[in-house]
Design an enzyme around this catalytic site. Structure first.
Site, PDB file in Angstrom:
ATOM      1  N   ARG A 172     -25.903   2.227 -26.989  1.00 40.15           N
ATOM      2  CA  ARG A 172     -26.870   2.452 -26.767  1.00 40.15           C
ATOM      3  C   ARG A 172     -27.267   3.479 -28.372  1.00 40.15           C
ATOM      4  NH1 ARG A 172     -29.639   5.136 -21.357  1.00 40.15           N
ATOM      5  NH2 ARG A 172     -27.859   6.461 -21.508  1.00 40.15           N
ATOM      6  N   ASP A 185     -26.765  13.330 -15.961  1.00 36.67           N
ATOM      7  CA  ASP A 185     -26.857  13.199 -18.128  1.00 36.67           C
ATOM      8  C   ASP A 185     -28.263  13.670 -18.289  1.00 36.67           C
ATOM      9  OD1 ASP A 185     -28.883  11.218 -17.312  1.00 36.67           O
ATOM     10  OD2 ASP A 185     -27.493   9.548 -17.616  1.00 36.67           O
TER      11      ASP A 185
END
Length: 533
Positions: free
Chosen positions: A168, A448
């Site tokens: 990603r 996160d």
């Protein structure tokens, strides 16, 4: 210290310390390729970001997202995406995490079907983190990666059977401040994507795999079109057959859920799935409707995949993916094992099991976990509920999901404890990020940037709307600061004054203040933080 790489027609300025130049990554050919990506696609990327800003003006005035009229034919006609490679047909359990060396090895060895190596929400984008991440991925693709932990006297290396690797890159909104071309900072998306595919495409194909990516944070099908042109150009540049590069798109913005068919269509030669990026999706819901008092979101803990707007989005993703012949991957289980507390650990694992049972029952073809210890549990659930490699053949055409369903406000209350928890998580995560750690284990959850975004955006929304809490008190500026100072003091007492200073908490406090006590909403918390890395 500044070095300059001279290449044909232009120059790339390298703004990191000379000792961090990473010559194995920044070869002349790699520099030339990244430069070409920048020259061809940077101006359009900026235009797409401008269009996001223009759309937000409408949302602030009460305009609601809708299925686009101009693409009705795309939604209603019969077509399917391209072929899915053999090593991506079964994705029942995917593990995600940052690109540090030990994480990569453990994730690839975890028993998950795929591993998403993340340059975005779980990686703090220090130059060293990013460059060592690229080095680590090259070693992983070449199956030469190893790591020795001297404190444990233990060496980590790859098993014979490993997960399929997916990468990603950073989202379209993020820049790389250490690289400039003709005085412009380079897109983090283009750098992360470009370096990985450039250095690894040949070996990946020799491994009977390919360059596979997760694309984050898309807000419009025109952004998917941009990515498609980038991918087509890359395949031509590297002399790869069309469709070699495969992508899965994260549906983690409220606007993207209104354009699922369109996003798939724009990428149809390359796309193999959509993923329900649930935490960013909640953040996007708050962010887009932030000035609309009808859409105030209750305590974060009260919003989950059974909330009507979340359930509608998940079911629509499944339906549209299966109609177009691609995977619908479920969301992240943020729970992590709780050491030395079997009772609490059992409760956490039970929550994960319930969540995964709902996903496989609804029709998802796979799911995400954040910790290797959850892989076996998720796999057991999907093995029981999905005996085939995926459920794409089950079309679920009967589902009728409306525009109203996708934005139905969640029901719940806002509590003082919810305010305190958001302050606590916000400052703890910001301090972690500023110290170079983009994934932080907080309160038995893996936080996160996406989960931290929920916390700080809720605080902004609640404060702007002066909501009344369960204490019957209005959340005004004075009340917020009272609670914030108490939470900061608790953390400082627990860590000690010296560690509090050393670990960047005073700076994290200032950043959180700017994010929350601000008439203007800051689009992403990572943007004001980035200058401090």
């Amino acid at each position: 210290m500044k070095n300059q790489f001279e290449i044909t027609e232009t120059a790339m300025e390298f703004l990191a310390e000379k000792k961090l130049s990473y010559p194995s990554i920044w070869t002349d050919d790699a520099i030339a390729f990244i430069t070409e990506l920048h020259k061809k696609f940077e101006s359009q990327r900026k235009l797409l970001l401008l269009q996001r800003d223009q759309a937000q003006v409408g949302f602030d005035q009460g305009v609601m997202p809708a299925f686009p009229l101009e693409t009705k034919e795309v939604r209603e006609s019969n077509w399917t995406a391209g072929e899915t490679p053999k090593d991506l047909l079964d994705r029942r359990v995917e593990i995600t995490g940052p690109v540090d060396r030990k994480m990569i090895i453990n994730a690839l060895n975890s028993g998950a079907k795929t591993f998403m190596a993340d340059f975005e929400d779980s990686t703090s984008p220090t130059w060293q983190n990013l460059m060592e991440g690229q080095v680590n991925l090259i070693d992983a693709v070449n199956k030469t990666i190893s790591h020795t932990d001297l404190s444990k006297n233990k060496t980590y290396q790859l098993n014979e059977k490993i997960a399929t690797l997916i990468v990603r890159p950073r989202g379209l909104h993020l820049l790389e401040k250490h690289l400039q071309i003709e005085g412009q900072m380079v897109s983090g998306s283009l750098m992360d994507f470009g370096l990985y595919v450039f250095h690894n495409h040949k070996q990946l194909l020799e491994n009977n795999s390919g360059p596979y990516f997760y694309i984050p944070k898309l807000e419009h099908y025109l952004e998917a079109r941009w990515w498609n042109t980038v991918i087509d150009f890359t395949e031509d540049y590297l002399k790869l057959a069309r469709g070699t590069i495969k992508v899965t798109v994260l549906i983690e913005t409220i606007t993207a859920s209104f354009q699922l068919d369109e996003i798939i269509y724009e990428l149809k030669e390359h796309i193999v799935g959509l993923n329900c990026g649930r935490w960013d999706y909640i953040f996007s819901y708050i962010k887009k409707f932030r000035k609309n008092s009808k859409f105030i979101v209750p305590d974060r803990d009260q919003v989950n995949m059974t909330s009507p707007f979340m359930n509608a989005y998940s079911n629509l993703v499944i339906q549209r993916c299966h109609k177009r012949g691609i995977h619908a991957i479920g969301g992240m289980a943020a729970q992590i094992p709780i050491k030395n507390n079997e009772e609490a650990n059992a409760v956490a694992f039970a929550k994960v099991k319930t969540d995964k049972e709902r996903e496989v029952r609804n029709g998802h073809d796979g799911t995400w976990v954040a910790h290797p210890d959850l892989v076996a549990l998720a796999k057991e659930v999907f093995d029981a509920g999905m005996p085939t490699p995926n459920q794409i053949h089950i079309k679920r055409e009967h589902r009728k999901i409306t525009e109203a369903d996708l934005i139905e406000p969640p029901i719940g209350i806002i509590t003082e404890n919810g305010v305190r928890k958001n302050i606590n998580v916000g400052v703890l995560y910001l301090a972690s990020w500023l110290n170079g750690q983009g994934a932080a284990a907080l309160h038995n959850l893996m936080e996160d940037a996406a989960t931290a975004e929920i916390s700080r955006s809720q605080l902004w929304q609640w404060l702007q709307n002066k909501v009344v809490l369960d204490t019957d008190k209005e959340l005004n500026l004075a009340y917020y600061h009272e609670l914030a100072l108490e939470e900061f003091h608790k953390i400082k007492t627990e860590l000690g004054a010296e560690n509090y200073e050393k670990r960047q908490f005073p700076l994290a406090e200032k950043v959180l203040e700017r994010l929350v006590v601000n008439a203007d909403f800051v689009d992403f918390l990572t943007i004001p933080c980035y200058k401090y890395l």
